[in-house]
Motif scaffolding. Structure first.
Motif, PDB file in Angstrom:
ATOM      1  N   UNK A  56       0.845  -1.208   0.000  1.00 40.66           N
ATOM      2  CA  UNK A  56       0.000   0.000   0.000  1.00 40.66           C
ATOM      3  C   UNK A  56       0.881   1.260   0.000  1.00 40.66           C
ATOM      4  N   UNK A  57       1.883   1.256   0.864  1.00 37.72           N
ATOM      5  CA  UNK A  57       2.723   2.458   0.997  1.00 37.72           C
ATOM      6  C   UNK A  57       3.506   2.757  -0.291  1.00 37.72           C
ATOM      7  N   UNK A  58       3.806   1.672  -1.029  1.00 40.39           N
ATOM      8  CA  UNK A  58       4.575   1.887  -2.260  1.00 40.39           C
ATOM      9  C   UNK A  58       3.656   2.142  -3.457  1.00 40.39           C
ATOM     10  N   UNK A  59       2.371   2.156  -3.200  1.00 39.31           N
ATOM     11  CA  UNK A  59       1.408   2.279  -4.301  1.00 39.31           C
ATOM     12  C   UNK A  59       1.301   3.676  -4.884  1.00 39.31           C
ATOM     13  N   UNK A  60       1.880   4.647  -4.228  1.00 39.44           N
ATOM     14  CA  UNK A  60       1.807   6.021  -4.739  1.00 39.44           C
ATOM     15  C   UNK A  60       3.187   6.471  -5.179  1.00 39.44           C
TER      16      UNK A  60
END
Ligand code: ADP
Ligand code: MG
Length: 452
Positions: free
Chosen positions: A276-280
């Motif tokens: 999730x954290x790397x999704x942006x």
């Protein structure tokens, strides 16, 4: 309580005002104008009872300096006015409103008003985009921040900022918050350290009433979560954060996170959170280079309404290589020194003053100074008791052994009662977060460090 009836209150308030005005007039005579304007003009006597005067200052910085540097001047002027032997206390009152005729002469820092919002956003007024120097180490992060300000929730979501201590992660994150609020003062935005989220969750679980907690965090328009590495290894907190994150993210709400490491390097962070954290967009901020350090020095000096010679500025930029927080700390010291010598310029900076090398402190010395400072026995500080006061003192001592003596985690654990390195790491992260977010803690630690 010192106020009994409304009539009495008005009478006393007027008296206190006059008394303080006269005291200030007296101080004006004995102090350099710049010192008076910066440190004294914007203080207010708020309570006076039993020879005990409580003087309110705008912020912790002022309260600390008045206490450390100008106590005796304040006291003698005040004693003169009251013809009594008084005890003075300086407190912080952030919303203190004082009318001064010559407000243009005061430092810009003290005039700053945070953007208005009736929502508790927790943004520090100092961490604005205007105050942020952009250079090689943060220009990419800055450009991304601009895109988010233009298109919150759409440009990069989440926005993950990582980097070492004192490089400006919290500052940049909060600056985005200020800009978003400027554009839309009704935006429900909230800054919080991940640790606060964890603590509140634990309290909610204890009281068996988790819904208000969920509502509080899931109904926001934008969250700024500082030091997310804190949640690593904490199952419940990760679980709850995962759901909070999803609830917001799915609805296009902007999420901004900071950490001391990139998501994939955070040990014991669940895979689903890492992804999730790397999704942006993930960006890092590095230590500033010489040019940027020079720009920061000039900007900070200007903020303090003081000047610096070219030679002194480049000397400092060359030597203050650790991080921006340290640069700020040193400049503050130098600014105070100049002002107390009635100078409005920082010059004459010697090698001795440059903190390029840490004092050669021995671990034993640090432990004994800490024990003395907290008024506890060294044996207790290095012992195993879980009393709250002892734990706090122990955490701060661990933090200082790591940052001031550069001891390895293992050794600090050994010295402080045989703790393992993970509990020392936890203590370090905890105090680091406190240090970055809580001015009282920062003051306490600075005060403690000054006694080494
Ligand atoms: P971090 O969160 O990375 O540990 P902070 O954001 O707390 O660091 O920054 C430490 C101090 O340095 C703060 O007082 C902040 O205002 C200042 N600072 C950091 N970066 C900059 C910058 N680029 N320009 C001006 N001041 C900065
Ligand atoms: Mg920070």
């Amino acid at each position: 309580m010192w106020i009994t009836t409304p009539v009495f209150e008005v009478y006393i308030t007027m008296d206190i005002e006059r008394l303080w005005k006269n005291t200030q007039e007296e101080l004006k005579v004995v102090m350099a104008p710049a010192v008076f304007q910066t440190f004294v003009a914007k203080t207010q006597l708020v309570v006076y009872k039993d020879n005990h005067a409580t003087i309110a200052c705008h912020n912790a910085y002022l309260a600390d300096i008045n206490l450390k540097r100008y106590y005796s001047l304040f006291k003698s002027a005040f004693d003169n006015q009251t013809k009594l032997d008084n005890i003075l206390e300086f407190i912080v009152q952030e919303n203190l409103k004082i009318e001064t005729k010559d407000s243009s002469a005061s430092a810009p820092l003290l005039n700053y008003q945070a953007p208005k919002s009736n929502y508790s956003h927790n943004l520090h007024p100092k961490y604005t985009l205007e105050n942020l120097v952009v250079g090689n180490s943060n220009n990419f992060a800055y450009a991304a921040a601009q895109a988010i300000i233009a298109n919150p929730g759409l440009a990069y979501n989440p926005f993950f900022i990582w980097g070492g201590v004192g490089v400006g992660k919290t500052h940049l994150m909060q600056a985005i918050g200020h800009e978003l609020l400027k554009k839309n003062p009704d935006l429900k935005i909230k800054y919080f350290p991940a640790e606060t989220f964890g603590n509140e969750l634990i309290s909610a679980l204890k009281s068996k009433n988790i819904n208000p907690f969920k509502d509080k965090y899931r109904n926001l328009d934008c969250i700024l979560v500082d030091d997310i590495q804190f949640i690593a290894g904490k199952e419940y907190i990760q679980e709850e954060f995962f759901h909070t994150f999803n609830a917001l993210h799915m609805n296009g709400k902007q999420v901004i996170l900071t950490s001391d490491r990139k998501p994939s390097d955070i040990d014991r962070l669940e895979d689903r959170l890492v992804s999730r954290f790397m999704g942006g967009l993930t960006v890092d901020i590095q230590l500033p280079d010489y040019e940027m350090r020079l720009a920061i020095i000039n900007q900070k000096v200007e903020e303090k309404n003081i000047q610096i010679t070219k030679e002194a500025a480049s000397y400092l930029a060359e030597h203050l290589t650790s991080n921006i927080r340290d640069i700020e700390g040193k400049l503050q010291e130098l600014a105070i020194q100049s002002l107390s010598q009635n100078k409005k310029i920082i010059d004459n900076v010697s090698l001795e003053m440059a903190p390029s090398s840490k004092k050669n402190l021995s671990p034993r010395h640090v432990i004994s100074v800490c024990a003395k400072f907290f008024n506890i026995k060294t044996g207790d500080l290095c012992g195993t008791s879980r009393k709250k006061d002892l734990i706090v003192a122990r955490h701060i001592t661990a933090y200082l052994l790591l940052t001031e003596v550069d001891l390895p985690l293992k050794e600090v654990g050994y010295l402080l009662g045989g703790k393992d390195h993970t509990s020392i790491m936890h203590a370090r992260d905890k105090i680091h977060t406190e240090f970055s977010t809580n001015p009282q803690t920062r003051l306490l630690i600075e005060r403690l460090k000054s006694t080494f």
